[in-house]
Design a protein around this motif. Structure first.
Motif, PDB file in Angstrom:
ATOM      1  N   ALA A  32     -43.655 -24.778   5.691  1.00  0.00           N
ATOM      2  CA  ALA A  32     -42.788 -25.399   6.691  1.00  0.00           C
ATOM      3  C   ALA A  32     -42.811 -24.572   7.960  1.00  0.00           C
ATOM      4  CB  ALA A  32     -41.373 -25.521   6.158  1.00  0.00           C
ATOM      5  N   ARG A  33     -43.335 -25.160   9.007  1.00  0.00           N
ATOM      6  CA  ARG A  33     -43.438 -24.466  10.279  1.00  0.00           C
ATOM      7  C   ARG A  33     -42.678 -25.269  11.316  1.00  0.00           C
ATOM      8  NH1 ARG A  33     -47.413 -26.946  13.695  1.00  0.00           N
ATOM      9  NH2 ARG A  33     -48.566 -28.440  12.468  1.00  0.00           N
ATOM     10  N   PRO A  34     -41.442 -24.953  11.526  1.00  0.00           N
ATOM     11  CA  PRO A  34     -40.679 -25.727  12.492  1.00  0.00           C
ATOM     12  C   PRO A  34     -41.239 -25.526  13.890  1.00  0.00           C
ATOM     13  CG  PRO A  34     -39.443 -23.795  11.785  1.00  0.00           C
ATOM     14  CD  PRO A  34     -40.691 -23.844  10.973  1.00  0.00           C
ATOM     15  N   LEU A  35     -41.510 -26.619  14.574  1.00  0.00           N
ATOM     16  CA  LEU A  35     -41.962 -26.545  15.951  1.00  0.00           C
ATOM     17  C   LEU A  35     -40.726 -26.490  16.831  1.00  0.00           C
ATOM     18  CD1 LEU A  35     -44.840 -29.139  15.700  1.00  0.00           C
ATOM     19  CD2 LEU A  35     -45.053 -26.663  15.936  1.00  0.00           C
ATOM     20  N   ALA A  36     -40.649 -25.447  17.617  1.00  0.00           N
ATOM     21  CA  ALA A  36     -39.444 -25.186  18.396  1.00  0.00           C
ATOM     22  C   ALA A  36     -39.329 -26.051  19.640  1.00  0.00           C
ATOM     23  CB  ALA A  36     -39.403 -23.707  18.786  1.00  0.00           C
ATOM     24  N   SER A  37     -40.460 -26.542  20.155  1.00  0.00           N
ATOM     25  CA  SER A  37     -40.383 -27.295  21.400  1.00  0.00           C
ATOM     26  C   SER A  37     -41.436 -28.382  21.421  1.00  0.00           C
ATOM     27  CB  SER A  37     -40.592 -26.343  22.586  1.00  0.00           C
ATOM     28  OG  SER A  37     -41.954 -25.989  22.687  1.00  0.00           O
ATOM     29  N   GLY A  44     -52.303 -26.810  20.018  1.00  0.00           N
ATOM     30  CA  GLY A  44     -52.045 -28.211  19.686  1.00  0.00           C
ATOM     31  C   GLY A  44     -50.650 -28.388  19.121  1.00  0.00           C
ATOM     32  N   ASN A  45     -49.855 -29.191  19.763  1.00  0.00           N
ATOM     33  CA  ASN A  45     -48.482 -29.436  19.341  1.00  0.00           C
ATOM     34  C   ASN A  45     -48.278 -30.949  19.234  1.00  0.00           C
ATOM     35  OD1 ASN A  45     -45.741 -29.770  19.064  1.00  0.00           O
ATOM     36  ND2 ASN A  45     -45.168 -28.361  20.686  1.00  0.00           N
ATOM     37  N   PRO A  46     -48.123 -31.486  18.022  1.00  0.00           N
ATOM     38  CA  PRO A  46     -47.980 -32.934  17.858  1.00  0.00           C
ATOM     39  C   PRO A  46     -46.656 -33.492  18.373  1.00  0.00           C
ATOM     40  CG  PRO A  46     -47.684 -31.839  15.759  1.00  0.00           C
ATOM     41  CD  PRO A  46     -48.120 -30.784  16.738  1.00  0.00           C
ATOM     42  N   LEU A  47     -45.777 -32.634  18.878  1.00  0.00           N
ATOM     43  CA  LEU A  47     -44.494 -33.107  19.404  1.00  0.00           C
ATOM     44  C   LEU A  47     -44.503 -33.341  20.910  1.00  0.00           C
ATOM     45  CD1 LEU A  47     -42.038 -30.834  17.365  1.00  0.00           C
ATOM     46  CD2 LEU A  47     -42.875 -33.134  16.820  1.00  0.00           C
ATOM     47  N   THR A  48     -45.629 -33.074  21.587  1.00  0.00           N
ATOM     48  CA  THR A  48     -45.671 -33.245  23.041  1.00  0.00           C
ATOM     49  C   THR A  48     -45.601 -34.720  23.412  1.00  0.00           C
ATOM     50  OG1 THR A  48     -48.073 -33.395  23.172  1.00  0.00           O
ATOM     51  CG2 THR A  48     -47.088 -31.160  23.300  1.00  0.00           C
ATOM     52  N   ALA A  49     -45.273 -34.986  24.656  1.00  0.00           N
ATOM     53  CA  ALA A  49     -45.209 -36.362  25.144  1.00  0.00           C
ATOM     54  C   ALA A  49     -46.578 -37.037  25.038  1.00  0.00           C
ATOM     55  CB  ALA A  49     -44.718 -36.386  26.589  1.00  0.00           C
TER      56      ALA A  49
END
Length: 170
Positions: A32-37, A44-49
């Motif tokens: 589990a790697r919580p993405l902070a932002s 690579g961050n799958p939470l970006t716009a």
């Protein structure tokens, strides 16, 4: 959640392409790697716009190696492949390096997942005359295929394409 991409053929000149086998199937899910932002990053961050606009599932993580596209001796982009267990899809990812962007050069970019089984680029997205840094492909139903992340930049007025493909994953 797939965005419709314009289609067009782009010739690929592979730089740093690998075909080494990296095992069978996707990597196990990372701890589990919580993405902070939702900030974009080279990793690579799958939470970006931009990732969300491409329909990337939030649990996506990198599989296989990172490969690099070169313009002469200059590294201009990183290419990766991501996998989402939740959506059971693969995604291509390209991060254009700031040193290249600082030149203020318009470029076209394609990103997707290369399927060796189908001999085709799937989940492809294209951007034209761009200066963006982060690019995600659409979800590709290629989890049962041998695949690589695939990315290519084309600069107007220059011959060829600056491209890279990650290691082959089966």
């Amino acid at each position: 959640m797939c965005a419709v991409a314009a289609s067009g053929a782009v010739a690929l000149t592979l730089a740093g392409a690998g075909t080494a086998s990296a095992g069978t199937g996707p990597s196990p899910a990372p701890a589990a790697r919580p993405l902070a932002s939702a900030e974009p990053s080279e990793a690579g961050n799958p939470l970006t716009a931009r990732a969300q606009a491409a329909g990337v599932c939030s649990d996506a993580y990198q599989i296989g190696t990172t490969s690099y596209a070169y313009r002469g001796t200059e590294t201009i982009a990183s290419v990766k492949q991501f996998y989402s267990p939740q959506c059971d899809e693969n995604y291509g990812y390209v991060w254009v390096w700031k040193s290249f962007l600082d030149k203020n050069i318009d470029f076209d970019l394609q990103v997707g997942v290369w399927s060796y089984d189908r001999e085709a680029l799937l989940g492809a997205r294209y951007e034209f005359a761009t200066h963006n840094q982060e690019f995600w492909g659409n979800g590709a139903d290629t989890v049962d295929d041998c695949t690589s992340g695939d990315g290519a930049l084309t600069v107007a007025g220059e011959q060829g394409t600056y491209a890279a493909r990650t290691s082959k994953r089966c």
